[in-house]
Design a protein around this motif. Structure first.
Motif, PDB file in Angstrom:
ATOM      1  N   MET A 145     -22.449  -9.306  27.245  1.00  0.00           N
ATOM      2  CA  MET A 145     -21.473  -8.269  27.498  1.00  0.00           C
ATOM      3  C   MET A 145     -20.225  -8.477  26.646  1.00  0.00           C
ATOM      4  O   MET A 145     -19.597  -7.515  26.241  1.00  0.00           O
ATOM      5  CB  MET A 145     -21.122  -8.230  28.988  1.00  0.00           C
ATOM      6  N   SER A 146     -19.900  -9.742  26.406  1.00  0.00           N
ATOM      7  CA  SER A 146     -18.694 -10.011  25.629  1.00  0.00           C
ATOM      8  C   SER A 146     -18.847  -9.568  24.173  1.00  0.00           C
ATOM      9  O   SER A 146     -17.857  -9.266  23.521  1.00  0.00           O
ATOM     10  CB  SER A 146     -18.311 -11.483  25.697  1.00  0.00           C
ATOM     11  N   ARG A 147     -20.067  -9.499  23.687  1.00  0.00           N
ATOM     12  CA  ARG A 147     -20.266  -8.975  22.328  1.00  0.00           C
ATOM     13  C   ARG A 147     -19.978  -7.471  22.287  1.00  0.00           C
ATOM     14  O   ARG A 147     -19.442  -6.972  21.317  1.00  0.00           O
ATOM     15  CB  ARG A 147     -21.689  -9.245  21.855  1.00  0.00           C
ATOM     16  N   ALA A 148     -20.324  -6.778  23.370  1.00  0.00           N
ATOM     17  CA  ALA A 148     -20.139  -5.322  23.419  1.00  0.00           C
ATOM     18  C   ALA A 148     -18.662  -4.944  23.450  1.00  0.00           C
ATOM     19  O   ALA A 148     -18.267  -3.942  22.859  1.00  0.00           O
ATOM     20  CB  ALA A 148     -20.850  -4.735  24.633  1.00  0.00           C
ATOM     21  N   ASP A 149     -17.846  -5.747  24.133  1.00  0.00           N
ATOM     22  CA  ASP A 149     -16.421  -5.389  24.212  1.00  0.00           C
ATOM     23  C   ASP A 149     -15.553  -6.220  23.258  1.00  0.00           C
ATOM     24  O   ASP A 149     -14.339  -6.288  23.403  1.00  0.00           O
ATOM     25  CB  ASP A 149     -15.902  -5.486  25.648  1.00  0.00           C
ATOM     26  N   ASN A 150     -16.196  -6.887  22.290  1.00  0.00           N
ATOM     27  CA  ASN A 150     -15.506  -7.671  21.246  1.00  0.00           C
ATOM     28  C   ASN A 150     -14.684  -8.837  21.795  1.00  0.00           C
ATOM     29  O   ASN A 150     -13.707  -9.253  21.174  1.00  0.00           O
ATOM     30  CB  ASN A 150     -14.629  -6.766  20.380  1.00  0.00           C
ATOM     31  N   SER A 151     -15.080  -9.382  22.939  1.00  0.00           N
ATOM     32  CA  SER A 151     -14.377 -10.543  23.476  1.00  0.00           C
ATOM     33  C   SER A 151     -15.222 -11.824  23.352  1.00  0.00           C
ATOM     34  O   SER A 151     -14.895 -12.846  23.959  1.00  0.00           O
ATOM     35  CB  SER A 151     -14.016 -10.307  24.945  1.00  0.00           C
ATOM     36  N   PHE A 152     -16.271 -11.769  22.528  1.00  0.00           N
ATOM     37  CA  PHE A 152     -17.188 -12.901  22.405  1.00  0.00           C
ATOM     38  C   PHE A 152     -16.474 -14.176  21.968  1.00  0.00           C
ATOM     39  O   PHE A 152     -16.676 -15.242  22.554  1.00  0.00           O
ATOM     40  CB  PHE A 152     -18.330 -12.576  21.435  1.00  0.00           C
ATOM     41  N   HIS A 153     -15.643 -14.111  20.960  1.00  0.00           N
ATOM     42  CA  HIS A 153     -14.977 -15.309  20.445  1.00  0.00           C
ATOM     43  C   HIS A 153     -14.008 -15.888  21.477  1.00  0.00           C
ATOM     44  O   HIS A 153     -13.866 -17.106  21.591  1.00  0.00           O
ATOM     45  CB  HIS A 153     -14.285 -15.023  19.116  1.00  0.00           C
ATOM     46  N   GLN A 154     -13.387 -15.040  22.247  1.00  0.00           N
ATOM     47  CA  GLN A 154     -12.509 -15.498  23.323  1.00  0.00           C
ATOM     48  C   GLN A 154     -13.332 -16.215  24.397  1.00  0.00           C
ATOM     49  O   GLN A 154     -12.952 -17.278  24.880  1.00  0.00           O
ATOM     50  CB  GLN A 154     -11.758 -14.314  23.930  1.00  0.00           C
ATOM     51  N   LYS A 155     -14.460 -15.633  24.760  1.00  0.00           N
ATOM     52  CA  LYS A 155     -15.344 -16.235  25.762  1.00  0.00           C
ATOM     53  C   LYS A 155     -15.920 -17.551  25.230  1.00  0.00           C
ATOM     54  O   LYS A 155     -16.024 -18.532  25.973  1.00  0.00           O
ATOM     55  CB  LYS A 155     -16.473 -15.261  26.115  1.00  0.00           C
ATOM     56  N   LEU A 156     -16.274 -17.589  23.969  1.00  0.00           N
ATOM     57  CA  LEU A 156     -16.791 -18.805  23.339  1.00  0.00           C
ATOM     58  C   LEU A 156     -15.752 -19.925  23.423  1.00  0.00           C
ATOM     59  O   LEU A 156     -16.083 -21.057  23.799  1.00  0.00           O
ATOM     60  CB  LEU A 156     -17.169 -18.514  21.884  1.00  0.00           C
ATOM     61  N   ARG A 157     -14.506 -19.642  23.107  1.00  0.00           N
ATOM     62  CA  ARG A 157     -13.430 -20.638  23.201  1.00  0.00           C
ATOM     63  C   ARG A 157     -13.267 -21.135  24.641  1.00  0.00           C
ATOM     64  O   ARG A 157     -12.954 -22.304  24.863  1.00  0.00           O
ATOM     65  CB  ARG A 157     -12.109 -20.060  22.687  1.00  0.00           C
ATOM     66  N   TYR A 158     -13.484 -20.259  25.604  1.00  0.00           N
ATOM     67  CA  TYR A 158     -13.373 -20.618  27.015  1.00  0.00           C
ATOM     68  C   TYR A 158     -14.327 -21.769  27.355  1.00  0.00           C
ATOM     69  O   TYR A 158     -13.982 -22.659  28.135  1.00  0.00           O
ATOM     70  CB  TYR A 158     -13.676 -19.381  27.875  1.00  0.00           C
ATOM     71  N   TYR A 159     -15.523 -21.756  26.792  1.00  0.00           N
ATOM     72  CA  TYR A 159     -16.518 -22.785  27.082  1.00  0.00           C
ATOM     73  C   TYR A 159     -16.445 -23.981  26.140  1.00  0.00           C
ATOM     74  O   TYR A 159     -16.944 -25.059  26.460  1.00  0.00           O
ATOM     75  CB  TYR A 159     -17.935 -22.196  27.053  1.00  0.00           C
ATOM     76  N   ILE A 160     -15.840 -23.807  24.997  1.00  0.00           N
ATOM     77  CA  ILE A 160     -15.725 -24.897  24.028  1.00  0.00           C
ATOM     78  C   ILE A 160     -14.501 -25.763  24.309  1.00  0.00           C
ATOM     79  O   ILE A 160     -14.528 -26.969  24.111  1.00  0.00           O
ATOM     80  CB  ILE A 160     -15.669 -24.332  22.586  1.00  0.00           C
ATOM     81  N   ALA A 161     -13.443 -25.179  24.810  1.00  0.00           N
ATOM     82  CA  ALA A 161     -12.149 -25.847  24.930  1.00  0.00           C
ATOM     83  C   ALA A 161     -12.053 -26.993  25.945  1.00  0.00           C
ATOM     84  O   ALA A 161     -11.400 -27.995  25.659  1.00  0.00           O
ATOM     85  CB  ALA A 161     -11.066 -24.814  25.233  1.00  0.00           C
TER      86      ALA A 161
END
Length: 115
Positions: free
Chosen positions: A1-17
């Protein structure tokens, strides 16, 4: 879903950080191909930088089915086990052991009473 609303990179950082990411019951449900690709992205970016704790009741041989792609499953597993410490717990389920008395009492109640 995050790819559809262009928030994928933000979500990715959430799990990487985080310094520690805990993945409980990994493999309980199979992941779809897109989820596996995203999961690999998270694992590969965290690899050798921050810690991950994983709990799973699946043996490594089953991971190819969980992650659909045997090559990707091997790559994920390779990163997990490179610098890991294993804690293997054998025996009965702790939850079931806790409820053993209740289950036994229920079974005894359902038996016909002797006269």
């Amino acid at each position: 879903m995050s790819r559809a609303d262009n928030s994928f990179h933000q979500k990715l950082r959430y799990y990487i950080a985080p310094d520690l990411l805990i993945l409980d019951e990994l493999g309980l449900k199979k992941l779809n191909q897109n989820s596996v690709d995203d999961f690999y992205e998270i694992i590969s970016r965290r690899y050798e930088n921050v810690s991950i704790i994983i709990t799973s009741n699946k043996v490594f041989e089953e991971w190819a089915r969980i992650f659909y792609d045997p090559v990707l499953a091997t790559a994920i597993l390779d990163r997990f086990v490179h610098h890991c410490h294993f804690v293997v717990i054998k025996g009965e389920s702790y939850r079931m052991k806790q409820r053993e008395g209740v289950i036994k009492a229920m079974a005894e109640e359902s038996l016909p009473k002797e006269k």
